[in-house]
Design a protein around this motif. Structure first.
Motif, PDB file in Angstrom:
ATOM      1  N   PHE A 184      88.928  12.648  39.190  1.00 44.80           N
ATOM      2  CA  PHE A 184      89.762  11.775  40.021  1.00 44.80           C
ATOM      3  C   PHE A 184      90.964  11.324  39.222  1.00 44.80           C
ATOM      4  CE2 PHE A 184      86.354   9.782  37.992  1.00 44.80           C
ATOM      5  CZ  PHE A 184      85.214   9.821  38.772  1.00 44.80           C
ATOM      6  N   LYS A 185      91.867  10.663  39.945  1.00 49.42           N
ATOM      7  CA  LYS A 185      93.065  10.160  39.307  1.00 49.42           C
ATOM      8  C   LYS A 185      92.676   8.957  38.443  1.00 49.42           C
ATOM      9  CE  LYS A 185      97.542   8.855  41.255  1.00 49.42           C
ATOM     10  NZ  LYS A 185      97.707   7.618  40.637  1.00 49.42           N
ATOM     11  N   PRO A 186      93.011   8.998  37.155  1.00 47.33           N
ATOM     12  CA  PRO A 186      92.662   7.857  36.308  1.00 47.33           C
ATOM     13  C   PRO A 186      93.409   6.600  36.742  1.00 47.33           C
ATOM     14  CG  PRO A 186      93.337   9.754  34.991  1.00 47.33           C
ATOM     15  CD  PRO A 186      93.663  10.077  36.405  1.00 47.33           C
ATOM     16  N   THR A 187      92.816   5.460  36.517  1.00 51.49           N
ATOM     17  CA  THR A 187      93.501   4.203  36.819  1.00 51.49           C
ATOM     18  C   THR A 187      94.572   3.964  35.760  1.00 51.49           C
ATOM     19  OG1 THR A 187      91.984   2.922  35.436  1.00 51.49           O
ATOM     20  CG2 THR A 187      91.384   3.179  37.750  1.00 51.49           C
ATOM     21  N   GLN A 240      93.011   3.074  32.510  1.00 51.21           N
ATOM     22  CA  GLN A 240      92.429   4.229  31.819  1.00 51.21           C
ATOM     23  C   GLN A 240      93.519   5.032  31.113  1.00 51.21           C
ATOM     24  OE1 GLN A 240      90.319   5.803  35.263  1.00 51.21           O
ATOM     25  NE2 GLN A 240      88.340   5.579  34.228  1.00 51.21           N
ATOM     26  N   VAL A 245      81.598  -3.353  33.232  1.00 49.72           N
ATOM     27  CA  VAL A 245      80.752  -2.295  33.772  1.00 49.72           C
ATOM     28  C   VAL A 245      81.452  -1.624  34.951  1.00 49.72           C
ATOM     29  CG1 VAL A 245      78.438  -2.940  33.090  1.00 49.72           C
ATOM     30  CG2 VAL A 245      79.540  -4.162  34.949  1.00 49.72           C
ATOM     31  N   GLY A 246      81.434  -0.312  34.950  1.00 51.30           N
ATOM     32  CA  GLY A 246      82.023   0.418  36.058  1.00 51.30           C
ATOM     33  C   GLY A 246      83.519   0.619  35.942  1.00 51.30           C
ATOM     34  N   SER A 247      84.113   0.201  34.829  1.00 50.28           N
ATOM     35  CA  SER A 247      85.568   0.325  34.717  1.00 50.28           C
ATOM     36  C   SER A 247      85.986   1.751  34.350  1.00 50.28           C
ATOM     37  CB  SER A 247      86.099  -0.661  33.670  1.00 50.28           C
ATOM     38  OG  SER A 247      85.540  -0.382  32.414  1.00 50.28           O
ATOM     39  N   GLY A 248      85.029   2.605  34.033  1.00 48.91           N
ATOM     40  CA  GLY A 248      85.353   4.006  33.764  1.00 48.91           C
ATOM     41  C   GLY A 248      85.623   4.324  32.311  1.00 48.91           C
ATOM     42  N   LYS A 249      84.824   3.724  31.432  1.00 49.26           N
ATOM     43  CA  LYS A 249      84.982   3.999  30.001  1.00 49.26           C
ATOM     44  C   LYS A 249      84.578   5.427  29.665  1.00 49.26           C
ATOM     45  CE  LYS A 249      82.263   0.599  29.011  1.00 49.26           C
ATOM     46  NZ  LYS A 249      82.201  -0.005  30.350  1.00 49.26           N
ATOM     47  N   THR A 250      83.508   5.880  30.320  1.00 49.03           N
ATOM     48  CA  THR A 250      82.978   7.195  29.977  1.00 49.03           C
ATOM     49  C   THR A 250      84.010   8.288  30.231  1.00 49.03           C
ATOM     50  OG1 THR A 250      80.951   6.252  30.880  1.00 49.03           O
ATOM     51  CG2 THR A 250      80.827   8.486  30.059  1.00 49.03           C
ATOM     52  N   PRO A 262      88.244   1.118  39.101  1.00 50.63           N
ATOM     53  CA  PRO A 262      88.714   2.215  39.941  1.00 50.63           C
ATOM     54  C   PRO A 262      88.972   1.713  41.362  1.00 50.63           C
ATOM     55  CG  PRO A 262      86.859   2.939  38.637  1.00 50.63           C
ATOM     56  CD  PRO A 262      87.012   1.461  38.394  1.00 50.63           C
ATOM     57  N   ARG A 264      86.908  -0.308  44.969  1.00 51.27           N
ATOM     58  CA  ARG A 264      85.701  -1.073  44.663  1.00 51.27           C
ATOM     59  C   ARG A 264      85.757  -2.418  45.357  1.00 51.27           C
ATOM     60  NH1 ARG A 264      83.765   0.893  39.719  1.00 51.27           N
ATOM     61  NH2 ARG A 264      83.590   3.114  40.087  1.00 51.27           N
ATOM     62  N   ASP A 274      74.060   5.175  36.809  1.00 46.19           N
ATOM     63  CA  ASP A 274      75.179   5.346  37.735  1.00 46.19           C
ATOM     64  C   ASP A 274      74.714   6.021  39.024  1.00 46.19           C
ATOM     65  OD1 ASP A 274      77.734   5.301  38.709  1.00 46.19           O
ATOM     66  OD2 ASP A 274      78.374   7.098  37.618  1.00 46.19           O
ATOM     67  N   ARG A 311      79.268   0.559  42.925  1.00 51.41           N
ATOM     68  CA  ARG A 311      79.908   1.705  42.288  1.00 51.41           C
ATOM     69  C   ARG A 311      80.397   2.723  43.304  1.00 51.41           C
ATOM     70  NH1 ARG A 311      78.407   3.290  36.804  1.00 51.41           N
ATOM     71  NH2 ARG A 311      78.554   1.301  35.785  1.00 51.41           N
TER      72      ARG A 311
HETATM   73  P1  ADP Z   1      81.540   2.444  32.619  1.00 45.84           P
HETATM   74  O1  ADP Z   1      80.994   3.387  31.597  1.00 45.84           O
HETATM   75  O2  ADP Z   1      82.802   1.780  32.186  1.00 45.84           O
HETATM   76  O3  ADP Z   1      80.535   1.467  33.127  1.00 45.84           O
HETATM   77  P2  ADP Z   1      81.772   4.795  34.132  1.00 45.84           P
HETATM   78  O4  ADP Z   1      82.627   5.596  33.256  1.00 45.84           O
HETATM   79  O5  ADP Z   1      80.307   5.069  34.134  1.00 45.84           O
HETATM   80  O6  ADP Z   1      81.984   3.264  33.863  1.00 45.84           O
HETATM   81  O7  ADP Z   1      82.360   4.878  35.590  1.00 45.84           O
HETATM   82  C1  ADP Z   1      81.767   4.188  36.656  1.00 45.84           C
HETATM   83  C2  ADP Z   1      81.890   4.989  37.915  1.00 45.84           C
HETATM   84  O8  ADP Z   1      83.242   5.061  38.330  1.00 45.84           O
HETATM   85  C3  ADP Z   1      81.425   6.411  37.753  1.00 45.84           C
HETATM   86  O9  ADP Z   1      80.776   6.783  38.926  1.00 45.84           O
HETATM   87  C4  ADP Z   1      82.715   7.171  37.539  1.00 45.84           C
HETATM   88  O10 ADP Z   1      82.583   8.508  37.932  1.00 45.84           O
HETATM   89  C5  ADP Z   1      83.669   6.406  38.448  1.00 45.84           C
HETATM   90  N1  ADP Z   1      85.069   6.459  38.015  1.00 45.84           N
HETATM   91  C6  ADP Z   1      85.529   6.379  36.744  1.00 45.84           C
HETATM   92  N2  ADP Z   1      86.875   6.430  36.714  1.00 45.84           N
HETATM   93  C7  ADP Z   1      87.289   6.559  37.997  1.00 45.84           C
HETATM   94  C8  ADP Z   1      88.585   6.670  38.632  1.00 45.84           C
HETATM   95  N3  ADP Z   1      89.714   6.648  37.927  1.00 45.84           N
HETATM   96  N4  ADP Z   1      88.629   6.771  39.974  1.00 45.84           N
HETATM   97  C9  ADP Z   1      87.481   6.762  40.690  1.00 45.84           C
HETATM   98  N5  ADP Z   1      86.250   6.671  40.167  1.00 45.84           N
HETATM   99  C10 ADP Z   1      86.132   6.568  38.829  1.00 45.84           C
END
Ligand code: ADP
Ligand code: MG
Length: 700
Positions: A272-275, A278, A303-308, A454, A457, A560, A589
């Protein structure tokens, strides 16, 4: 007496007391000088009993008039009472539960100073204090001069085992009287800038304040002497950290190149498009990675901010430059999730991702180690098993550490020693760390913050429900599940033992499966299950085949499942705020409105405040600040190995603003020292005084 003279040689200490002092970290004369009182009593201007008012905290000088152990019928209730008098008409009663031992301590005619909250007994018409602190005022040899303990502002120390607060006062006075005046080490410009008191004067004034000292300032740790010592402590800590950062930057590392090929690969991977956040954080990481020195960067994000996803982008940079990547997670469940996540993202890029965990069979481990050593695997994802001897990398370029605080600093370093050249290190934490704490705990890391969720939400609705109304919660869960959503029901695991939480979860699981939701698929997950069962349940839940997952806190991190919209937390009062926030982050999420239900038993005052914080706010940083405030820094991270330095005068919460001041001054001083000589002197001082007491700072 020298500053480094062991306390055992101080008159009145001896081996027995020395041992108890040592248990408090007090070994040398210098340690004792840096052990400040936690409170001050003004014993120069005391109220007589006749003028005490119920509700106030007061110090009174009294004489013991009588003692008794009241009985209820013929039963001894274990309460000890002493009646105190002074020159006035009235008396004051001191009461102690389980106070039988005091019969040998408090005897008639003895003179005491007592301190406590004045209360009024309407039945007897008496003033009394429950469990007052007291000190005998008889001046025997042990006690030194009586003028130390009365007729002045008196320092109250925390006892060290059987070394009483009073004895501490005597010893401190003795030491102050015999050591040479302490040298000044703070840079002159820093002192002048903030008009700081001289070191020796400050230490003396902290222990034995001047007659005209302001008691309110003393007791709020804001006297000029306190300010001086707090700023000094922060200044050296921050100097140590600044030196450490500088040193780390001088080490040779890998300069990754960020070329078109890397960009193409990242584009091909992104689902997906990064925020905006990100993108910005990846920019900061990429810049570090391009430097010829090792990166040491902490990525904080709720949590859920998309660190991974950001971590995956960083991994691509390393891999496209021909290096391997290690991903380290705190639990096996989380490691396997990360493994699945990276494998899924990287499959189409042709990267080989392998897992490793402690529970793997020796044969399997060996095979995987082989892949890593021969460079056949690009990414290895695992638990601390990764850190064990025997795992060798062909060329480790980037280490990604998730949930850093569970590992501790030592392990982080161990991981770094694996590569030929120092790899870059990226630490991700979902626990939003209050800024002040981050400055000390992770002061040697550069920090990036993903402060945007993202798109799409919706904030999770959080509700507090007393356990008596649990049936309403179940019908709500039933409606959501009937609509196609999924739910978690979580039980706390208390202390190290899984057992209590596990039992509660098991019981609830059977109840929900057989009685409440016979029409739904209910699953059970707790730490004591065999690894294969855990994975199977998680896989079923992810696939939507398990609709209600009853679990202990093993789901806390990383899970997740976007279709899960309800998080029911049982006995929510037993969880810390950070943990509640983590758990809540498991829902919300996906695109659907999500809910968090906090079920509690009876609440204490702080319990109520914690729950209120959760229902009021979804901001992880705010919640972390509240957590830190409600629990104190020691407990915030729970582990000894968290790398938190022990501070003697300063307190990161109370003195947050002073920390910022000291940090700026320290940065300026290290990078632009007024002279080489002053810098050398400072480094020497830090080595001598800080390294032992504040293990974190290793300089040179
Ligand atoms: P964190 O590790 O920060 O808790 P994750 O990396 O696990 O967060 O991401 C949380 C959820 O959001 C996952 O389902 C991931 O695929 C989704 N996600 C991450 N970045 C984006 C984005 N830019 N747009 C939409 N969804 C995203
Ligand atoms: Mg994550």
């Amino acid at each position: 007496m020298q500053l480094d003279t062991p306390l055992v040689y101080v008159k009145g200490v001896g081996p027995y007391r020395a041992e108890m002092l040592e248990a408090k970290g007090l070994v040398t004369v210098n340690d004792l000088l840096h052990y400040p009182p936690f409170r001050y009593e003004d014993r120069s201007n005391l109220k007589p009993i006749d003028r005490l008012a119920p509700g106030e905290m007061a110090t009174v000088i009294v004489e013991v008039r009588g003692v008794r152990m009241p009985k209820l019928g013929r039963k001894n209730v274990g309460m000890f009472e002493a009646t105190f008098g002074d020159s006035g008409r009235n008396t004051l009663v001191g009461k102690w539960f389980h106070g039988a031992y005091l019969a040998n301590v408090l005897t008639e005619g003895m003179r005491l100073s007592i301190y406590g909250k004045v209360e009024f007994d309407p039945y007897k018409g008496d003033l009394f204090m429950m469990h007052p602190e007291f000190e005998t005022l008889a001046a025997d040899d042990e006690d030194g001069d009586a003028s130390l303990h009365t007729g002045r502002v008196v320092p109250i120390y925390e006892a060290a085992g059987k070394v009483t607060p009073k004895m501490m006062r005597v010893l401190t006075r003795r030491v102050l009287d015999t050591v040479a005046p302490l040298e000044e080490f703070l840079p002159a410009a820093f002192r002048a800038q903030l008009k700081l008191m001289d070191r020796w004067a400050a230490v003396q004034a902290i222990h034995f304040p001047a007659e005209d000292a302001d008691l309110r300032l003393l007791n709020s740790f804001r006297s000029p002497a306190h300010l001086r010592m707090i700023l000094e402590e922060f200044f050296w800590l921050e100097c140590g950290l600044a030196l450490k950062r500088t040193k780390a930057k001088a080490v040779e590392g890998i300069a990754f190149s960020l070329n078109e090929q890397v960009r193409e690969k990242i584009k091909a991977m992104l689902p997906f498009k990064p925020t905006g956040a990100q993108k910005r954080v990846l920019g900061e990481i990429a810049k570090d990675m391009a430097e010829p020195h090792p990166m040491n960067r902490l990525v904080q994000g709720d949590v859920g901010s998309g660190k991974t996803l950001v971590a995956a982008e960083a991994a691509i940079i390393a891999i496209e430059n021909g290096y391997q990547v290690a991903v380290l997670a705190p639990t096996e469940i989380l490691a396997m999730q990360h493994y699945a996540y990276f494998k899924n993202l990287f499959e189409r890029l042709g990267y080989v991702v392998v897992p490793l965990a402690g529970s793997f069979k020796p044969k399997e481990k060996e095979k995987i180690r082989g892949y890593v050593e021969q460079g056949l695997a690009h990414v290895i994802v695992g638990t601390h098993a990764l850190l064990e001897e025997g795992v060798r990398f062909q060329n480790l370029g980037l280490a990604i550490v998730d949930e850093q605080h569970r590992f501790g600093v030592m392990q982080r370093l161990k991981l770094m020693e694996k590569g030929e050249r120092k790899p870059d290190v990226l630490v991700m934490t979902a626990t939003p760390i209050p800024r002040t704490l981050a400055l000390t705990m992770y002061g040697d890391l550069d920090t990036s913050v993903i402060d945007e969720l993202p798109p799409g939400r919706k904030p999770v609705h959080t509700k507090h429900v007393p356990s008596s109304r649990i049936e309403e919660v179940w019908s709500f869960v039933g409606r959501e599940v009937a609509d196609g959503r999924q739910a978690y029901v979580v039980y706390p695991v208390i202390e190290e033992s899984e057992t209590t939480g596990m039992k509660a979860a098991e019981k609830s699981y059977l109840h929900l499966r057989d009685i409440v939701f016979p029409q739904f698929a209910v699953g059970l997950l707790h730490g004591k299950l065999p690894q294969a069962d855990k994975e199977a349940v998680m896989a079923e839940f992810k696939a939507g085949r398990v609709q209600v997952l009853v679990a202990t806190t093993v789901v806390e991190v990383g899970v997740d499942v976007p279709n899960a919209t309800v998080m029911v937390i049982e006995q929510a009062e037993r969880f810390g705020l950070a943990q509640l926030h983590q758990l809540r982050g498991r829902v919300g999420r996906g695109g659907n409105q999500s809910y968090c239900v906090l079920v509690t038993e009876k609440l204490s005052e702080t319990g109520r405040e914690r729950i209120r914080t959760m229902t009021d706010s979804s901001d992880g940083f705010y919640i972390a600040e509240m957590d830190l405030r409600l629990r104190g820094p020691g407990e915030f991270f729970g582990t000894k190995q968290s790398g938190m330095p022990t501070l003697r005068f300063a307190n990161i919460i109370r003195d947050a603003e002073l920390l910022e001041v000291a940090r700026n001054e320290a940065e300026a001083f290290i990078h632009h020292p007024p002279s080489e000589e002053e810098l050398r002197r400072a480094i020497h001082f830090i080595r001598e005084n800080w390294q032992r007491r504040y293990g974190l700072v290793q300089v040179g």
